[in-house]
Design a protein around this motif. Sequence first.
Motif, PDB file in Angstrom:
ATOM      1  N   LEU A 164      26.569 -51.122  18.816  1.00 52.26           N
ATOM      2  CA  LEU A 164      24.930 -51.166  20.091  1.00 52.26           C
ATOM      3  C   LEU A 164      24.629 -50.866  19.969  1.00 52.26           C
ATOM      4  N   THR A 165      22.614 -50.894  19.284  1.00 52.58           N
ATOM      5  CA  THR A 165      21.815 -49.831  18.575  1.00 52.58           C
ATOM      6  C   THR A 165      21.485 -48.749  19.327  1.00 52.58           C
ATOM      7  N   GLY A 166      20.238 -47.639  19.415  1.00 54.87           N
ATOM      8  CA  GLY A 166      19.788 -47.135  20.785  1.00 54.87           C
ATOM      9  C   GLY A 166      21.023 -45.501  20.958  1.00 54.87           C
ATOM     10  N   GLY A 167      20.802 -45.288  21.858  1.00 57.88           N
ATOM     11  CA  GLY A 167      21.639 -44.236  22.791  1.00 57.88           C
ATOM     12  C   GLY A 167      22.958 -45.102  23.609  1.00 57.88           C
ATOM     13  N   TYR A 168      23.904 -44.502  23.533  1.00 53.11           N
ATOM     14  CA  TYR A 168      24.839 -45.225  23.868  1.00 53.11           C
ATOM     15  C   TYR A 168      26.629 -44.653  24.400  1.00 53.11           C
ATOM     16  N   VAL A 169      27.213 -44.425  24.871  1.00 52.51           N
ATOM     17  CA  VAL A 169      28.648 -43.608  25.589  1.00 52.51           C
ATOM     18  C   VAL A 169      29.516 -45.006  24.628  1.00 52.51           C
ATOM     19  N   ARG A 170      30.646 -44.055  23.732  1.00 51.30           N
ATOM     20  CA  ARG A 170      31.455 -44.529  23.169  1.00 51.30           C
ATOM     21  C   ARG A 170      32.787 -43.948  23.112  1.00 51.30           C
ATOM     22  N   PRO A 171      34.051 -44.473  22.603  1.00 45.69           N
ATOM     23  CA  PRO A 171      34.914 -42.754  22.584  1.00 45.69           C
ATOM     24  C   PRO A 171      35.027 -42.483  21.306  1.00 45.69           C
ATOM     25  N   ALA A 172      36.039 -41.615  21.108  1.00 48.38           N
ATOM     26  CA  ALA A 172      35.127 -40.752  20.590  1.00 48.38           C
ATOM     27  C   ALA A 172      37.087 -41.740  19.268  1.00 48.38           C
ATOM     28  N   SER A 173      36.960 -40.361  18.600  1.00 51.32           N
ATOM     29  CA  SER A 173      38.054 -41.433  17.312  1.00 51.32           C
ATOM     30  C   SER A 173      39.169 -40.469  18.068  1.00 51.32           C
ATOM     31  N   GLY A 174      40.315 -41.309  18.601  1.00 56.90           N
ATOM     32  CA  GLY A 174      41.127 -40.473  18.390  1.00 56.90           C
ATOM     33  C   GLY A 174      41.431 -40.490  19.930  1.00 56.90           C
ATOM     34  N   PHE A 175      40.071 -41.203  20.844  1.00 54.26           N
ATOM     35  CA  PHE A 175      40.390 -41.466  22.209  1.00 54.26           C
ATOM     36  C   PHE A 175      41.815 -42.209  22.367  1.00 54.26           C
ATOM     37  N   PRO A 176      42.618 -41.141  23.788  1.00 52.65           N
ATOM     38  CA  PRO A 176      43.983 -41.883  23.965  1.00 52.65           C
ATOM     39  C   PRO A 176      43.812 -43.835  24.298  1.00 52.65           C
ATOM     40  N   PRO A 177      44.864 -43.664  24.162  1.00 54.05           N
ATOM     41  CA  PRO A 177      44.831 -45.501  24.230  1.00 54.05           C
ATOM     42  C   PRO A 177      45.426 -45.821  25.882  1.00 54.05           C
ATOM     43  N   ASP A 178      44.529 -46.624  26.429  1.00 52.12           N
ATOM     44  CA  ASP A 178      44.815 -47.008  28.391  1.00 52.12           C
ATOM     45  C   ASP A 178      43.819 -46.187  28.887  1.00 52.12           C
ATOM     46  N   THR A 179      43.080 -45.602  28.282  1.00 53.91           N
ATOM     47  CA  THR A 179      42.618 -44.992  29.176  1.00 53.91           C
ATOM     48  C   THR A 179      41.089 -45.335  29.665  1.00 53.91           C
ATOM     49  N   PRO A 180      40.171 -44.844  30.996  1.00 53.59           N
ATOM     50  CA  PRO A 180      39.455 -45.238  30.941  1.00 53.59           C
ATOM     51  C   PRO A 180      37.692 -44.171  30.429  1.00 53.59           C
ATOM     52  N   LEU A 181      36.859 -44.637  30.127  1.00 55.05           N
ATOM     53  CA  LEU A 181      35.540 -43.975  29.542  1.00 55.05           C
ATOM     54  C   LEU A 181      34.893 -43.279  30.899  1.00 55.05           C
ATOM     55  N   PHE A 182      34.850 -44.374  31.645  1.00 56.75           N
ATOM     56  CA  PHE A 182      33.987 -43.631  33.176  1.00 56.75           C
ATOM     57  C   PHE A 182      35.025 -43.712  33.950  1.00 56.75           C
TER      58      PHE A 182
ATOM     59  N   ASP B 296      34.796 -44.189  14.485  1.00 54.27           N
ATOM     60  CA  ASP B 296      35.568 -44.854  12.971  1.00 54.27           C
ATOM     61  C   ASP B 296      35.895 -46.854  12.962  1.00 54.27           C
ATOM     62  N   GLY B 297      34.944 -47.384  13.746  1.00 60.40           N
ATOM     63  CA  GLY B 297      35.205 -48.984  13.959  1.00 60.40           C
ATOM     64  C   GLY B 297      36.012 -48.389  14.251  1.00 60.40           C
ATOM     65  N   LYS B 298      37.179 -48.759  14.965  1.00 54.79           N
ATOM     66  CA  LYS B 298      38.395 -49.323  15.522  1.00 54.79           C
ATOM     67  C   LYS B 298      38.088 -49.474  17.103  1.00 54.79           C
ATOM     68  N   ALA B 299      39.274 -50.604  17.754  1.00 54.28           N
ATOM     69  CA  ALA B 299      39.025 -50.457  19.135  1.00 54.28           C
ATOM     70  C   ALA B 299      40.024 -49.688  19.384  1.00 54.28           C
ATOM     71  N   ILE B 300      39.536 -49.211  20.541  1.00 53.30           N
ATOM     72  CA  ILE B 300      41.213 -48.202  21.726  1.00 53.30           C
ATOM     73  C   ILE B 300      41.137 -48.920  22.195  1.00 53.30           C
ATOM     74  N   ARG B 301      42.981 -49.266  22.210  1.00 54.64           N
ATOM     75  CA  ARG B 301      43.929 -49.607  22.564  1.00 54.64           C
ATOM     76  C   ARG B 301      43.900 -49.421  24.101  1.00 54.64           C
ATOM     77  N   GLY B 302      43.521 -50.424  24.935  1.00 48.87           N
ATOM     78  CA  GLY B 302      43.917 -50.532  26.430  1.00 48.87           C
ATOM     79  C   GLY B 302      42.338 -49.854  27.191  1.00 48.87           C
ATOM     80  N   CYS B 303      41.341 -49.153  26.748  1.00 48.49           N
ATOM     81  CA  CYS B 303      40.579 -48.567  26.660  1.00 48.49           C
ATOM     82  C   CYS B 303      39.913 -49.720  27.878  1.00 48.49           C
ATOM     83  N   THR B 304      39.645 -48.643  28.625  1.00 47.71           N
ATOM     84  CA  THR B 304      38.459 -49.762  29.964  1.00 47.71           C
ATOM     85  C   THR B 304      36.924 -48.656  29.908  1.00 47.71           C
ATOM     86  N   GLY B 305      36.071 -48.927  29.984  1.00 46.11           N
ATOM     87  CA  GLY B 305      34.918 -48.283  30.436  1.00 46.11           C
ATOM     88  C   GLY B 305      34.390 -47.907  31.408  1.00 46.11           C
TER      89      GLY B 305
END
Length: 178
Positions: free
Chosen positions: A31-49, A77-86
């Motif tokens: 995504l370009t411009g401003g956006y929300v994403r999980p930090a590296s080490g964000f807990p798996p199976d967790t929603p952002l919002f 770090d370029g990795k998808a967070i397992r089980g992450c929900t937007g």
Amino acid sequence: AIESTISVTTGPAVQFWCLGAGNRQLNPKMLTGGYVRPASGFPPDTPLFSIGRPSAGRNNPCGTTFLTPRISGIAPDGKAIRGCTGIRVTDTADVHLIEPFLANFDRAGQSGTAVALTAASPGDGPGFCVTGGIISACWRGIYGDGAGVTDLRLSGLLEHSNVQGITLGATAGGGGLQ
């Protein structure tokens, strides 16, 4: 990049205004411009919002709006967070996404979801509405389950390269999809 879930569990309607621009023409993995994403080490199976909480339908914030949300499931770090929900909506009515761009919720690992809707009891359902936008490269685009998951309204939404675009679970209420 956020380190823990942004939660709204009680009170009046909340409006999230996001001004960044998502552009998959440049690179579908970014995504370009401003956006929300999980930090590296964000807990798996967790929603952002997370909007609402179980079995508190009358106290949850009804009428929440996300205006042009730009949300990715890819950490810095370029990795998808397992089980992450937007965005997870629980027992909360009248949630609106206007021109969302939600992308890259662990499609390859078969665990990420752009939007999850849950409502345990009839009458506490989401009344969920999406107008325009794109949900792309996710394992599940929109997933809803629970007796109160009814009244879903989608207009002009592009579901692009998702394994499951719009899916209702075994206990979904079935009150209508438009």
